[in-house]
Design a protein around this motif. Structure first.
Motif, mmCIF file in Angstrom:
data_model
loop_
_atom_site.group_PDB
_atom_site.id
_atom_site.type_symbol
_atom_site.label_atom_id
_atom_site.label_comp_id
_atom_site.label_asym_id
_atom_site.label_seq_id
_atom_site.Cartn_x
_atom_site.Cartn_y
_atom_site.Cartn_z
ATOM 1 N N GLY A 135 0.782 -1.232 0.000
ATOM 2 C CA GLY A 135 0.000 0.000 0.000
ATOM 3 C C GLY A 135 0.811 1.279 0.000
ATOM 4 O O GLY A 135 0.605 2.153 0.843
ATOM 5 N N ILE A 136 1.756 1.412 -0.936
ATOM 6 C CA ILE A 136 2.500 2.662 -1.081
ATOM 7 C C ILE A 136 1.649 3.583 -1.955
ATOM 8 O O ILE A 136 1.672 3.512 -3.181
ATOM 9 C CB ILE A 136 3.894 2.413 -1.682
ATOM 10 C CG1 ILE A 136 4.679 1.446 -0.778
ATOM 11 C CG2 ILE A 136 4.653 3.724 -1.851
ATOM 12 C CD1 ILE A 136 6.060 1.119 -1.278
ATOM 13 N N VAL A 137 0.891 4.430 -1.315
ATOM 14 C CA VAL A 137 -0.181 5.184 -1.971
ATOM 15 C C VAL A 137 0.277 6.004 -3.177
ATOM 16 O O VAL A 137 -0.336 5.915 -4.256
ATOM 17 C CB VAL A 137 -0.926 6.068 -0.934
ATOM 18 C CG1 VAL A 137 -1.843 7.072 -1.622
ATOM 19 C CG2 VAL A 137 -1.738 5.169 0.012
ATOM 20 N N ARG B 251 1.372 3.162 9.215
ATOM 21 C CA ARG B 251 1.571 4.407 9.968
ATOM 22 C C ARG B 251 1.815 5.589 9.023
ATOM 23 O O ARG B 251 1.639 6.738 9.405
ATOM 24 C CB ARG B 251 2.762 4.254 10.927
ATOM 25 C CG ARG B 251 2.528 3.185 11.992
ATOM 26 C CD ARG B 251 3.815 2.803 12.706
ATOM 27 N NE ARG B 251 3.655 1.530 13.393
ATOM 28 C CZ ARG B 251 4.675 0.732 13.733
ATOM 29 N NH1 ARG B 251 5.918 1.091 13.442
ATOM 30 N NH2 ARG B 251 4.462 -0.419 14.333
ATOM 31 N N LYS B 252 2.211 5.272 7.797
ATOM 32 C CA LYS B 252 2.467 6.316 6.803
ATOM 33 C C LYS B 252 1.257 6.550 5.905
ATOM 34 O O LYS B 252 0.948 7.688 5.550
ATOM 35 C CB LYS B 252 3.681 5.927 5.952
ATOM 36 C CG LYS B 252 4.163 7.041 5.045
ATOM 37 C CD LYS B 252 5.543 6.731 4.489
ATOM 38 C CE LYS B 252 6.101 7.924 3.715
ATOM 39 N NZ LYS B 252 7.448 7.664 3.187
ATOM 40 N N TYR B 253 0.578 5.464 5.520
ATOM 41 C CA TYR B 253 -0.577 5.568 4.629
ATOM 42 C C TYR B 253 -1.778 4.882 5.285
ATOM 43 O O TYR B 253 -1.746 3.684 5.547
ATOM 44 C CB TYR B 253 -0.282 4.914 3.279
ATOM 45 C CG TYR B 253 0.957 5.457 2.609
ATOM 46 C CD1 TYR B 253 1.012 6.778 2.149
ATOM 47 C CD2 TYR B 253 2.088 4.651 2.452
ATOM 48 C CE1 TYR B 253 2.154 7.269 1.550
ATOM 49 C CE2 TYR B 253 3.235 5.138 1.844
ATOM 50 C CZ TYR B 253 3.263 6.447 1.398
ATOM 51 O OH TYR B 253 4.390 6.941 0.794
ATOM 52 N N SER B 254 -2.825 5.649 5.529
ATOM 53 C CA SER B 254 -4.006 5.117 6.215
ATOM 54 C C SER B 254 -4.832 4.230 5.287
ATOM 55 O O SER B 254 -4.679 4.268 4.055
ATOM 56 C CB SER B 254 -4.881 6.266 6.718
ATOM 57 O OG SER B 254 -5.480 6.937 5.611
ATOM 58 N N VAL C 200 -7.765 3.044 0.166
ATOM 59 C CA VAL C 200 -9.040 2.823 -0.528
ATOM 60 C C VAL C 200 -9.288 3.920 -1.567
ATOM 61 O O VAL C 200 -9.734 3.645 -2.686
ATOM 62 C CB VAL C 200 -10.209 2.730 0.478
ATOM 63 C CG1 VAL C 200 -11.551 2.703 -0.245
ATOM 64 C CG2 VAL C 200 -10.060 1.474 1.344
ATOM 65 N N ASP C 201 -8.974 5.165 -1.225
ATOM 66 C CA ASP C 201 -9.123 6.264 -2.188
ATOM 67 C C ASP C 201 -8.227 6.047 -3.407
ATOM 68 O O ASP C 201 -8.641 6.289 -4.551
ATOM 69 C CB ASP C 201 -8.792 7.602 -1.530
ATOM 70 C CG ASP C 201 -9.880 8.075 -0.567
ATOM 71 O OD1 ASP C 201 -10.993 7.507 -0.622
ATOM 72 O OD2 ASP C 201 -9.606 8.991 0.234
#
Length: 345
Positions: free
Chosen positions: A195-197, A232-235, A240-241
């Motif tokens: 999940g690295i946004v 902790r970095k990406y919620s 989801v967004d």
């Protein structure tokens, strides 16, 4: 001066190299076909080129090859786990799995991993370095040659975080898909990320019809932070967004990987919350009973809990499957074989 790895070069890059050498650019296509189609291991093996041209290439470049250090064969389901030595002495691993729909290979994208997920052996010794495109490719080539098979599906879900090695992974995708190479369809490739946004948004702009797989493992922010430090970095909301944007750009369904850990994330409460946050999303949930590693005290969820979790998701109209456990007798979970080997060495 270090030599260029020809296996990591696209056709366009090979064309530029041949221009630099004062040669015709059609040689780039020939070279690419022999390296990636025929899977040769030495510049001298490219016999379609003259001896003089091969000598010129040898001065500038090389072809990276992995060495099979060990292969473990499962007696349960035919899964095969490979331990590879890189040219610098580092060790990585890959897994070959046989399914009714074809042969899948799970490849590593980094030596080690820095993401720190609590249940994963790959990250216990941290990140050593990124793999080059050629090193990612050669995991597949070596397995195909060793088993005399053709791989039909590729999963970037081995050791490492693919989006943390973004440029090399994109190059890998371009080369493995190319019609003059292995010609693997993008729809037969899955890329898994924790999940690295920002990179999810970047990947969406590439508009590649691959399957994006998100390692979620908890629908609650505080719990996910304990399981996966990257949270902790990406919620979860940010992830989801980003997934909504990815779906909008690519029109591709996203898979959410959810490893079920006994007493940690396997309750009815988690199943209901997961149903809530994924409501209306073009997605599929892949439930994974934990493949325990000896470095932790975490245990796999009881089958009755797996079935109840699945039932709740289905009741809430979430597409879901339970991943069949593969290679349980050969330490097929990410990073286990490499850690055992390094300890013994």
């Amino acid at each position: 001066m270090s030599k260029i790895d020809l296996k990591s070069m696209s056709i366009n890059q090979l064309k530029s190299l041949y221009i630099e050498l004062g040669e015709k650019t059609f040689r780039a296509e020939q070279t690419f076909k022999w390296i990636h189609g025929k899977m040769i291991e030495s510049i001298d093996d490219i016999t379609v080129l003259s001896k003089k041209l091969r000598d010129k290439l040898n001065e500038k470049g090389k072809i990276t090859n992995l060495k099979i250090v060990k292969r473990l064969d499962s007696k349960l389901d035919g899964t095969k786990k490979y331990l590879f030595a890189l040219e610098d002495g580092n060790i990585i691993e890959s897994v070959m799995m046989e399914y009714q729909h074809g042969i899948s290979v799970c490849v590593s994208t980094q030596v080690g991993c820095k993401m720190g997920c609590t249940f994963c052996a790959s990250t216990k010794d941290g990140l050593v370095r990124n793999l080059t495109a050629g090193e990612i490719l050669d995991q597949i080539y070596q397995i195909q040659k060793d088993m005399d098979i053709k791989v039909s599906n590729i999963v970037l879900m081995g050791s490492g975080e693919p989006l943390d090695n973004y440029d090399n992974v994109l190059k890998f995708l371009e080369i493995i898909h190319h019609k003059h190479g292995q010609n693997v369809g993008y729809r037969h490739i899955t890329l898994s990320t924790c999940g690295i946004v920002p990179k999810i948004y970047e990947l969406a702009e590439e508009n590649l019809p691959i399957t994006l797989s998100i390692s979620l493992h908890s629908p609650f922010q505080h719990s996910r932070e304990e399981i996966m430090p990257i949270a902790r970095k990406y919620s979860i909301k940010e992830i989801v967004d980003a997934c909504k944007y990815y779906i909008e750009k690519t029109n591709r369904r996203i898979t959410f990987e959810y490893t079920l850990i006994e007493g940690v994330n396997d309750s009815k409460k988690e199943a209901l919350e997961l149903s809530h946050i994924l409501e209306g999303l073009l997605c599929h949930v892949n439930l994974i009973p934990l493949n325990p590693i000896k470095e932790t005290q975490l245990s796999s969820t009881k089958i009755s809990y797996v079935e109840e979790f699945k039932r709740i998701l289905e009741k809430n109209k979430i597409s879901v499957t339970v991943r069949r456990k593969m290679g349980g007798d050969i330490n097929a979970a990410c990073g286990q074989l490499r850690r055992d080997y390094l300890k013994n060495e």
